[in-house]
Design an enzyme around this catalytic site. Structure first.
Site, PDB file in Angstrom:
ATOM      1  N   ARG A 153     -25.725  -1.829   7.948  1.00  0.00           N
ATOM      2  CA  ARG A 153     -25.411  -3.217   7.620  1.00  0.00           C
ATOM      3  C   ARG A 153     -25.679  -4.153   8.801  1.00  0.00           C
ATOM      4  NH1 ARG A 153     -19.800  -3.336   4.278  1.00  0.00           N
ATOM      5  NH2 ARG A 153     -20.918  -4.972   3.167  1.00  0.00           N
ATOM      6  N   GLU A 195     -19.734  -5.581  10.737  1.00  0.00           N
ATOM      7  CA  GLU A 195     -20.654  -4.762  11.529  1.00  0.00           C
ATOM      8  C   GLU A 195     -21.690  -5.595  12.269  1.00  0.00           C
ATOM      9  OE1 GLU A 195     -19.082  -2.370   8.064  1.00  0.00           O
ATOM     10  OE2 GLU A 195     -20.024  -4.349   8.288  1.00  0.00           O
ATOM     11  N   LYS A 235       0.848  -1.191   0.000  1.00  0.00           N
ATOM     12  CA  LYS A 235       0.000   0.000   0.000  1.00  0.00           C
ATOM     13  C   LYS A 235       0.890   1.249   0.000  1.00  0.00           C
ATOM     14  CE  LYS A 235      -3.881  -0.268   2.276  1.00  0.00           C
ATOM     15  NZ  LYS A 235      -4.915  -0.288   3.346  1.00  0.00           N
TER      16      LYS A 235
END
Length: 630
Positions: free
Chosen positions: A397, A369, A283
């Site tokens: 969610r 979640e 990254k």
């Protein structure tokens, strides 16, 4: 920004067909240009940077090997999709990224035929791509479908639900796992890349399929052969889990080795059925500040493209997120029962300091979640006082868990809901436009919306002390600049606050809309109320105002349909009050990206919008001697 001298290859590419006209030897140079262009572009607009820098080679290789847009590429979340946008005809529009009427910060179907699926939330790519692959099979089309998902998104159960289903189907689906949470390990290099090419090649695939047919009539022998193959692959690749789910696993491959990516993807494109390619990337690749601090350069504001120094706007005070983070530490020091839970949003939700001071009481559950909410419910059953720090849009969610596991059992779980209302540049996928609507219809829950920073702290304390479910919903960014008091005082539940007494008109403001209502109230000589509680509503005050005013106007940074204003309407209807009432809130459509102020103005819930609405309702008259409707 772009010109033929600075970007000689990139400037030639306005769609992937032009990319596919290049020789494979030119692709590494194109990657260098694309990486440099991306850094320069995002430095001028802000946005998601580190993830895209890590997928430069992958993006080029995918569009080089696959016949996009006929072949579909589905990006998970979309944080890494900027290189994809640049290569698919949107390079010249990058200066408008995440701005009103500009490019969206995420893939968006209406923006380009190359954006196969609109995203913004994590872990949807495999499900969506599988649906596309099944559709292609039903239509007898040879289209290929690729899902690109990161290792972080693989922490979500939804991703494994899709993998489990895909393994049972014979659809032509390729899942690319972009693993960037680890350095490139020793087994990712020449030898591993060599095995990837062999295992993804037609010769190996043909032998494998032929062996299935020959040995399939002798189950015991085929099982022995299958286990032998699994053992050999297990010595060089960590893909046993994905093989068990029904995928042909290839990797790990160096995601920055262009030759290896192109060769492996070219082989995989020829194979039938579910395929799984594991690549390892870094990254922030190619930009030292992002490599050293990928989290800090995940989402950035404008920055210096040379030094990486980010522009820091002078803050008028702490953000609501910072207010929450400090309260959480203070409350944890005062009550050892407190536990903090977040679904992979430690930095975004303000839990960094808490995680350092109270590591045993901090739980980051990953992008899960649903699990976060039910985990909190289980803790609450045993006397723990869980605080779930979550973005409004992500709590959507876990709605069933909120109802079924917390509210029905009336468990004392506190939800600290960040990014309530409009969020600005991230657009509709991240806007918390519906929480007041979807929370207020749930029995047992207390729903609060603070008007300023200090009220946020006091409401968090109020919710923590409440013996049942409670939610404090606050916006992104800073508030009006009210000093935050260290002392904590519980607010009387269900009681609003009149902040200005006026005539004829009463403005009932929920949460962060109070400041605009106060400004409009001064102009209109209106009564202004800080409603504080969406549930339970201060019905006594609402009825009192209905009896003493000609017009009630509710104001909220939430969908007008079913929101806090609807609660006021219901209250008046139940008591047979026939006063004129108008609900200002977000319209019944999705607002695209822009600054928060721009979007509030578009929705008509800023000072000017409030005044204009009153003017329209009551006519162009002078409401008070000093009032000016303008």
């Amino acid at each position: 920004m772009s010109n033929s001298e600075t970007y000689p290859l990139l400037s030639q590419i306005d769609d992937p067909s032009q990319l596919r006209a290049l020789s494979s030897e030119q692709l590494p140079a194109l990657a260098d240009e694309l990486r440099a262009y991306l850094i320069q572009a995002v430095s001028e607009t802000g946005g998601h940077l580190a993830a895209g820098l890590g997928t430069i080679e992958l993006t080029i290789a995918l569009h080089y090997v696959f016949n996009t847009p006929e072949d579909r590429i589905v990006w998970d979340v979309g944080h890494q999709s900027y290189p994809h946008k640049i290569l698919t005809g949107r390079r010249k529009r990058m200066p408008s990224l995440r701005q009103k009427n500009g490019l969206a910060g995420f893939p968006k179907r209406g923006e380009s035929p190359y954006d196969a699926f609109g995203v913004g939330h994590s872990s949807t790519s495999i499900s969506a791509a599988l649906g596309m692959a099944v559709a292609a099979k039903l239509a007898h089309e040879e289209r290929r479908v690729v899902a690109c998902i990161g290792d972080g998104a693989m922490t979500a159960g939804m991703a494994f639900e899709a993998l489990n289903h895909a393994g049972d189907l014979d659809a032509n689906l390729l899942v690319v796992l972009n693993d960037n949470d680890m350095s490139i390990s020793p087994n990712v290099g020449g030898m591993s890349n060599y095995f990837a090419r062999i295992l993804s090649g037609q010769v190996y695939a043909s032998v494998r399929e032929g062996s299935k047919k020959v040995l399939g009539v002798i189950p015991e022998v085929w099982e022995l052969a299958r286990r032998a193959e699994e053992h050999v692959k297990g010595m060089v690749v960590p893909g046993t889990l994905f093989e068990e789910l029904g995928f042909n696993y290839i990797g790990p491959v160096d995601g920055h080795d262009m030759d290896a990516l192109v060769a492996t993807l070219s082989n995989l494109r020829k194979l039938k059925g579910p395929q799984f390619l594991h690549i390892v990337t870094r990254k922030g690749k190619g930009f030292k500040p992002a490599e050293e601090n990928p989290c800090g350069y995940h989402g950035v504001g404008k920055f210096n493209a040379e030094s990486g120094k980010q522009d820091k706007a002078a803050a008028s005070g702490p953000t609501y997120t910072q207010v929450f983070g400090q309260w959480l530490c203070d409350m944890a020091a005062a009550d050892e029962r407190l536990v903090g839970i977040t679904p992979a949003m430690r930095e975004g939700s303000g839990l960094v300091k808490f995680s350092e001071q109270f590591p045993q009481r901090y739980h980051d559950v990953g992008i899960a979640e649903q699990h976060a909410v039910t985990l909190a419910a289980g803790m609450a059953c045993e006397g723990v006082k869980p605080v779930v720090a979550i973005y409004s849009t992500f709590l959507q969610r876990a709605y069933d868990q909120l109802i079924h596991d917390v509210a029905i059992q009336n468990l004392p779980v506190l939800f600290a809901i960040d990014r309530g209302g409009l969020v600005g540049p991230d657009g509709p996928t991240h806007a918390g436009s519906f929480d007041l609507s979807y929370l207020r219809c749930i029995p047992n829950i207390v729903v609060m919306a603070p008007a300023d920073e200090n009220e946020c702290r006091q409401m968090l304390y109020t919710g923590f002390l409440h013996d049942g479910p409670a939610a404090v919903r606050y916006p992104r960014g800073t508030g009006p600049g009210v000093e935050v008091q260290q002392d904590m005082t519980a607010l009387p539940i269900g009681k609003a606050q009149v902040v200005r007494r006026g005539k004829r008109i009463a403005l009932l403001a929920f949460g962060s809309t109070l400041e605009a209502a106060r400004q409009a109230g001064d102009t209109l000589d209106a009564t202004v109320v800080n409603m504080r509680f969406v549930k339970p509503l201060d019905e006594a005050l609402v009825l009192e105002l209905a009896g003493t005013h000609e017009l009630l106007m509710t104001i909220e940074d939430n969908a007008a349909l079913g929101g806090a204003g609807s609660a006021v309407n219901e209250c008046l209807a139940q008591h047979d009050h026939h006063i004129s009432i108008h609900n200002l809130g977000l319209p019944d459509r999705f607002l695209d990206q822009g600054s928060r102020d721009e979007l509030l103005a578009e929705a008509g819930i800023d000072r000017g919008g409030i005044i204009a609405a009153v003017k329209d309702l009551l006519g162009n008259v002078t409401l008070a001697k000093s009032a000016t409707l303008a």
